[in-house]
Design a protein around this motif. Structure first.
Motif, PDB file in Angstrom:
ATOM      1  N   ILE A   6       0.976  -1.150  -0.218  1.00 20.07           N
ATOM      2  CA  ILE A   6       0.047   0.168   0.004  1.00 20.07           C
ATOM      3  C   ILE A   6       0.751   1.352   0.091  1.00 20.07           C
ATOM      4  CG2 ILE A   6      -1.841   1.236   1.177  1.00 20.07           C
ATOM      5  CD1 ILE A   6      -2.704  -1.377   2.340  1.00 20.07           C
ATOM      6  N   ASN A   7       0.593   2.182  -0.996  1.00 18.96           N
ATOM      7  CA  ASN A   7       0.955   3.395  -0.806  1.00 18.96           C
ATOM      8  C   ASN A   7       0.388   4.253   0.137  1.00 18.96           C
ATOM      9  OD1 ASN A   7       2.217   6.123  -1.346  1.00 18.96           O
ATOM     10  ND2 ASN A   7       2.570   5.680  -3.398  1.00 18.96           N
ATOM     11  N   ALA A   8       0.918   4.958   1.092  1.00 18.72           N
ATOM     12  CA  ALA A   8       0.432   5.805   2.295  1.00 18.72           C
ATOM     13  C   ALA A   8       0.809   7.074   2.014  1.00 18.72           C
ATOM     14  CB  ALA A   8       0.475   5.042   3.518  1.00 18.72           C
ATOM     15  N   GLY A   9       1.217   7.854   0.999  1.00 14.50           N
ATOM     16  CA  GLY A   9       1.614   9.066   0.645  1.00 14.50           C
ATOM     17  C   GLY A   9       3.165   8.907   0.914  1.00 14.50           C
ATOM     18  N   VAL A  10       3.827   9.534   1.758  1.00 15.23           N
ATOM     19  CA  VAL A  10       5.185   9.595   2.025  1.00 15.23           C
ATOM     20  C   VAL A  10       5.449   8.362   2.650  1.00 15.23           C
ATOM     21  CG1 VAL A  10       5.460  12.126   1.935  1.00 15.23           C
ATOM     22  CG2 VAL A  10       5.000  10.775   4.349  1.00 15.23           C
ATOM     23  N   TRP A  11       4.807   7.482   3.027  1.00 15.39           N
ATOM     24  CA  TRP A  11       5.137   6.258   3.477  1.00 15.39           C
ATOM     25  C   TRP A  11       4.678   4.974   2.727  1.00 15.39           C
ATOM     26  CZ3 TRP A  11       8.176   7.114   7.214  1.00 15.39           C
ATOM     27  CH2 TRP A  11       8.052   8.298   8.079  1.00 15.39           C
ATOM     28  N   TYR A  12       5.476   3.862   2.816  1.00 11.97           N
ATOM     29  CA  TYR A  12       5.141   2.668   2.149  1.00 11.97           C
ATOM     30  C   TYR A  12       5.076   1.626   3.014  1.00 11.97           C
ATOM     31  CZ  TYR A  12       6.658  -1.245  -0.680  1.00 11.97           C
ATOM     32  OH  TYR A  12       6.877  -2.433  -1.384  1.00 11.97           O
ATOM     33  N   LEU A  13       3.852   0.873   2.617  1.00 13.80           N
ATOM     34  CA  LEU A  13       3.485  -0.258   3.390  1.00 13.80           C
ATOM     35  C   LEU A  13       3.705  -1.788   2.680  1.00 13.80           C
ATOM     36  CD1 LEU A  13       1.966   2.093   4.654  1.00 13.80           C
ATOM     37  CD2 LEU A  13       0.206   0.561   5.585  1.00 13.80           C
ATOM     38  N   ARG A  14       4.479  -2.523   3.149  1.00 12.47           N
ATOM     39  CA  ARG A  14       4.516  -3.814   2.746  1.00 12.47           C
ATOM     40  C   ARG A  14       4.554  -4.827   3.830  1.00 12.47           C
ATOM     41  NH1 ARG A  14       9.224  -5.000   5.173  1.00 12.47           N
ATOM     42  NH2 ARG A  14      10.864  -3.469   5.353  1.00 12.47           N
ATOM     43  N   ALA A  15       4.537  -6.097   3.392  1.00 10.93           N
ATOM     44  CA  ALA A  15       4.766  -7.302   4.371  1.00 10.93           C
ATOM     45  C   ALA A  15       5.858  -7.381   5.070  1.00 10.93           C
ATOM     46  CB  ALA A  15       4.552  -8.444   3.543  1.00 10.93           C
ATOM     47  N   LEU A  16       6.002  -7.928   6.599  1.00 14.09           N
ATOM     48  CA  LEU A  16       7.299  -7.951   7.069  1.00 14.09           C
ATOM     49  C   LEU A  16       8.150  -8.705   6.490  1.00 14.09           C
ATOM     50  CD1 LEU A  16       5.820  -8.226  10.484  1.00 14.09           C
ATOM     51  CD2 LEU A  16       6.692  -6.198   9.880  1.00 14.09           C
ATOM     52  N   ARG A  17       9.468  -8.650   6.711  1.00  9.41           N
ATOM     53  CA  ARG A  17      10.242  -9.583   5.920  1.00  9.41           C
ATOM     54  C   ARG A  17      11.741  -9.753   6.628  1.00  9.41           C
ATOM     55  NH1 ARG A  17      11.309  -7.337  -0.093  1.00  9.41           N
ATOM     56  NH2 ARG A  17      13.023  -8.762  -0.049  1.00  9.41           N
ATOM     57  N   ALA A  18      11.942 -10.872   6.406  1.00  4.95           N
ATOM     58  CA  ALA A  18      13.385 -11.385   7.025  1.00  4.95           C
ATOM     59  C   ALA A  18      14.025 -12.192   6.262  1.00  4.95           C
ATOM     60  CB  ALA A  18      13.109 -12.275   8.395  1.00  4.95           C
ATOM     61  N   ASP A  19      14.910 -11.574   5.091  1.00  4.24           N
ATOM     62  CA  ASP A  19      15.462 -12.341   4.018  1.00  4.24           C
ATOM     63  C   ASP A  19      16.730 -11.801   3.653  1.00  4.24           C
ATOM     64  OD1 ASP A  19      14.982 -10.219   2.219  1.00  4.24           O
ATOM     65  OD2 ASP A  19      12.961 -11.185   1.794  1.00  4.24           O
ATOM     66  N   ASP A  20      17.403 -12.191   2.438  1.00  4.03           N
ATOM     67  CA  ASP A  20      18.670 -11.611   2.393  1.00  4.03           C
ATOM     68  C   ASP A  20      18.851 -10.358   1.832  1.00  4.03           C
ATOM     69  OD1 ASP A  20      17.449 -12.573  -0.097  1.00  4.03           O
ATOM     70  OD2 ASP A  20      19.168 -13.090  -1.019  1.00  4.03           O
ATOM     71  N   ARG A  21      17.540  -9.718   1.454  1.00  4.43           N
ATOM     72  CA  ARG A  21      17.364  -8.550   0.842  1.00  4.43           C
ATOM     73  C   ARG A  21      17.097  -7.290   2.240  1.00  4.43           C
ATOM     74  NH1 ARG A  21      14.080  -7.593  -3.786  1.00  4.43           N
ATOM     75  NH2 ARG A  21      15.098  -5.670  -4.069  1.00  4.43           N
ATOM     76  N   ILE A  22      16.025  -7.625   2.909  1.00  2.00           N
ATOM     77  CA  ILE A  22      15.361  -6.959   3.967  1.00  2.00           C
ATOM     78  C   ILE A  22      15.424  -7.659   5.283  1.00  2.00           C
ATOM     79  CG2 ILE A  22      13.472  -5.462   4.659  1.00  2.00           C
ATOM     80  CD1 ILE A  22      12.899  -4.597   1.592  1.00  2.00           C
ATOM     81  N   ASP A  23      15.738  -7.201   6.412  1.00  2.00           N
ATOM     82  CA  ASP A  23      15.418  -8.038   7.637  1.00  2.00           C
ATOM     83  C   ASP A  23      14.956  -7.046   8.731  1.00  2.00           C
ATOM     84  OD1 ASP A  23      15.436  -9.516   9.870  1.00  2.00           O
ATOM     85  OD2 ASP A  23      17.410 -10.029   9.590  1.00  2.00           O
ATOM     86  N   ASP A  24      13.469  -7.191   8.995  1.00  3.22           N
ATOM     87  CA  ASP A  24      12.822  -6.259   9.815  1.00  3.22           C
ATOM     88  C   ASP A  24      13.175  -6.815  11.142  1.00  3.22           C
ATOM     89  OD1 ASP A  24      11.690  -4.704   7.804  1.00  3.22           O
ATOM     90  OD2 ASP A  24      10.050  -6.126   7.425  1.00  3.22           O
ATOM     91  N   ARG A  25      13.735  -7.862  11.390  1.00  2.28           N
ATOM     92  CA  ARG A  25      13.723  -8.400  12.891  1.00  2.28           C
ATOM     93  C   ARG A  25      14.726  -7.039  13.698  1.00  2.28           C
ATOM     94  NH1 ARG A  25      15.757 -14.239  11.301  1.00  2.28           N
ATOM     95  NH2 ARG A  25      17.115 -12.706  10.059  1.00  2.28           N
ATOM     96  N   PRO A  26      15.660  -6.593  13.467  1.00  2.00           N
ATOM     97  CA  PRO A  26      16.339  -5.522  14.417  1.00  2.00           C
ATOM     98  C   PRO A  26      15.501  -4.173  14.473  1.00  2.00           C
ATOM     99  CG  PRO A  26      17.710  -6.211  12.493  1.00  2.00           C
ATOM    100  CD  PRO A  26      16.420  -6.826  12.030  1.00  2.00           C
ATOM    101  N   ALA A  27      14.715  -3.968  13.805  1.00  2.00           N
ATOM    102  CA  ALA A  27      13.453  -2.836  13.836  1.00  2.00           C
ATOM    103  C   ALA A  27      12.301  -3.250  14.639  1.00  2.00           C
ATOM    104  CB  ALA A  27      12.994  -2.283  12.539  1.00  2.00           C
ATOM    105  N   LEU A  28      12.039  -4.800  14.636  1.00  2.00           N
ATOM    106  CA  LEU A  28      11.048  -5.229  15.465  1.00  2.00           C
ATOM    107  C   LEU A  28      11.595  -5.197  16.873  1.00  2.00           C
ATOM    108  CD1 LEU A  28       9.744  -7.810  13.163  1.00  2.00           C
ATOM    109  CD2 LEU A  28       8.364  -5.823  13.890  1.00  2.00           C
ATOM    110  N   ALA A  29      12.969  -5.708  17.083  1.00  4.49           N
ATOM    111  CA  ALA A  29      13.296  -5.820  18.487  1.00  4.49           C
ATOM    112  C   ALA A  29      13.717  -4.457  19.109  1.00  4.49           C
ATOM    113  CB  ALA A  29      14.919  -6.335  18.318  1.00  4.49           C
TER     114      ALA A  29
END
Length: 119
Positions: A6-29
């Protein structure tokens, strides 16, 4: 269901990820979500259509600054929730507004307001 971006204006919404390109786990922690299976559980929620979640991200870095979730209640309604890192409350607000529109227009659900959510 496959995750929906979803495009939310200046923000971008996407599924959570933990792969070789994007890892959300540090931000989640940093947001005090330390379950090592959290991203896997959120992915399963999409597949099973039991919970839909979005990482609200900086569009240039894809860094997670907030999370928004929708949990269908089985009666044509759903609950909406979210959290943000300190200083990113505007990102959360934008994400919540966009997800609420998707809830109605994309999923055909109405938002269930819990008594605890009322002022």
């Amino acid at each position: 269901m496959e995750p929906i971006e979803i495009n939310a204006g200046v923000w971008y919404l996407r599924a959570l990820r933990a792969d070789d390109r994007i890892d959300d786990r540090p931000a989640l922690a940093a947001g005090e979500i330390t379950d090592p299976d959290y991203v896997t559980l959120r992915s399963a929620g999409w597949a099973e259509e039991t919970h839909f979640s979005w990482a609200v991200c900086e569009p240039t870095t894809a860094e997670l600054v907030a999370e928004v979730g929708v949990t269908p209640t089985g009666d044509g309604a759903a609950t909406v929730s979210g959290w943000a890192h300190p200083g990113y409350e505007l990102a959360l607000d934008a994400g919540l507004r966009s997800v609420r529109r998707f809830l109605t227009d994309g999923l055909g659900l109405t938002e269930r307001i819990e008594a605890a959510d009322l002022p």
